[in-house]
Design a protein around this motif. Structure first.
Motif, mmCIF file in Angstrom:
data_model
loop_
_atom_site.group_PDB
_atom_site.id
_atom_site.type_symbol
_atom_site.label_atom_id
_atom_site.label_comp_id
_atom_site.label_asym_id
_atom_site.label_seq_id
_atom_site.Cartn_x
_atom_site.Cartn_y
_atom_site.Cartn_z
ATOM 1 N N SER A 39 58.188 19.994 -1.890
ATOM 2 C CA SER A 39 59.478 19.282 -1.811
ATOM 3 C C SER A 39 59.948 19.057 -0.378
ATOM 4 O O SER A 39 60.493 18.001 -0.059
ATOM 5 N N THR A 40 59.747 20.039 0.495
ATOM 6 C CA THR A 40 60.220 19.906 1.881
ATOM 7 C C THR A 40 59.112 20.149 2.897
ATOM 8 O O THR A 40 59.388 20.251 4.090
ATOM 9 N N GLU A 70 70.083 21.908 6.870
ATOM 10 C CA GLU A 70 71.247 22.050 5.982
ATOM 11 C C GLU A 70 70.821 22.913 4.798
ATOM 12 O O GLU A 70 69.637 23.107 4.552
ATOM 13 N N ALA A 71 71.800 23.418 4.067
ATOM 14 C CA ALA A 71 71.537 24.478 3.084
ATOM 15 C C ALA A 71 70.487 24.089 2.043
ATOM 16 O O ALA A 71 69.618 24.891 1.693
ATOM 17 N N GLY A 72 70.568 22.868 1.549
ATOM 18 C CA GLY A 72 69.623 22.453 0.506
ATOM 19 C C GLY A 72 68.191 22.387 1.019
ATOM 20 O O GLY A 72 67.254 22.804 0.324
ATOM 21 N N GLU A 73 68.034 21.875 2.231
ATOM 22 C CA GLU A 73 66.695 21.790 2.810
ATOM 23 C C GLU A 73 66.156 23.187 3.118
ATOM 24 O O GLU A 73 64.982 23.479 2.889
ATOM 25 N N ALA A 75 66.954 25.986 1.555
ATOM 26 C CA ALA A 75 66.573 26.605 0.277
ATOM 27 C C ALA A 75 65.262 26.013 -0.230
ATOM 28 O O ALA A 75 64.403 26.732 -0.761
ATOM 29 N N GLY A 76 65.107 24.699 -0.062
ATOM 30 C CA GLY A 76 63.879 24.049 -0.500
ATOM 31 C C GLY A 76 62.666 24.557 0.258
ATOM 32 O O GLY A 76 61.602 24.783 -0.328
ATOM 33 N N SER A 79 61.820 27.986 -0.970
ATOM 34 C CA SER A 79 61.259 27.850 -2.313
ATOM 35 C C SER A 79 59.792 27.427 -2.230
ATOM 36 O O SER A 79 58.936 27.954 -2.950
#
Ligand code: ZN
Length: 154
Positions: A39-40, A70-73, A75-76, A79
């Protein structure tokens, strides 16, 4: 040697001529082979298999520090690292996975996922440049295929 010359380091941090930007997405580069795009990140199997299943997870864009995401990236990215660890664990059964995030030579966020096995000394610091274990093409391909299968989307 002291730290990089200031101008050179500013360039490296900014992504100018970044070697990871240049080749993290390629099927093969001198350091590793592409398992799959996540995903990232790009999940790559190290060419130097000093520990069976040793992989590197490389962010799919240039950034030098985790706190720049940023937080989503962020976390990605973690993950993706955990997914690669799970695939190595399932395929090679190490006793422990070590996760190394450095970047003082290549300031592009990446995490070495380095398995430890029963015959490894737990008191030795991990040295990713120690030793050489370059597999033949077929054996490296087998490992790539096995990890790629385990990292397929659900
Ligand atoms: Zn880069």
């Amino acid at each position: 040697m002291a730290w990089w010359p200031r101008d050179k380091w500013v360039e490296m941090r900014s992504g100018t001529d970044c070697p990871m930007c240049a080749d993290a997405h390629l099927p093969s580069n001198p350091a590793s082979d592409l398992i799959t795009k996540l995903s990232t990140s790009y999940a790559r199997l190290a060419r130097n298999q000093t520990a069976a299943g040793y992989c590197v997870v490389i962010l799919n864009r240039h950034a030098a520090e985790l706190h720049e995401l940023e937080a989503g990236e962020l976390a990605g990215f973690w993950s993706d690292v955990a997914r690669v660890g799970a695939a190595i664990h399932a395929e090679f059964s190490p006793v422990k996975l070590d996760y190394l995030v450095m970047g003082h030579r290549a300031p592009h966020i990446h995490c070495h996922v380095y398995p430890q096995y029963e015959d490894d000394d737990p008191f030795l610091n991990v040295d990713i440049s120690r030793g050489e274990s370059i597999l033949g093409g077929a054996e490296q391909e087998d490992r790539l295929r096995a990890l790629r299968n385990r990292l397929r989307p659900d």
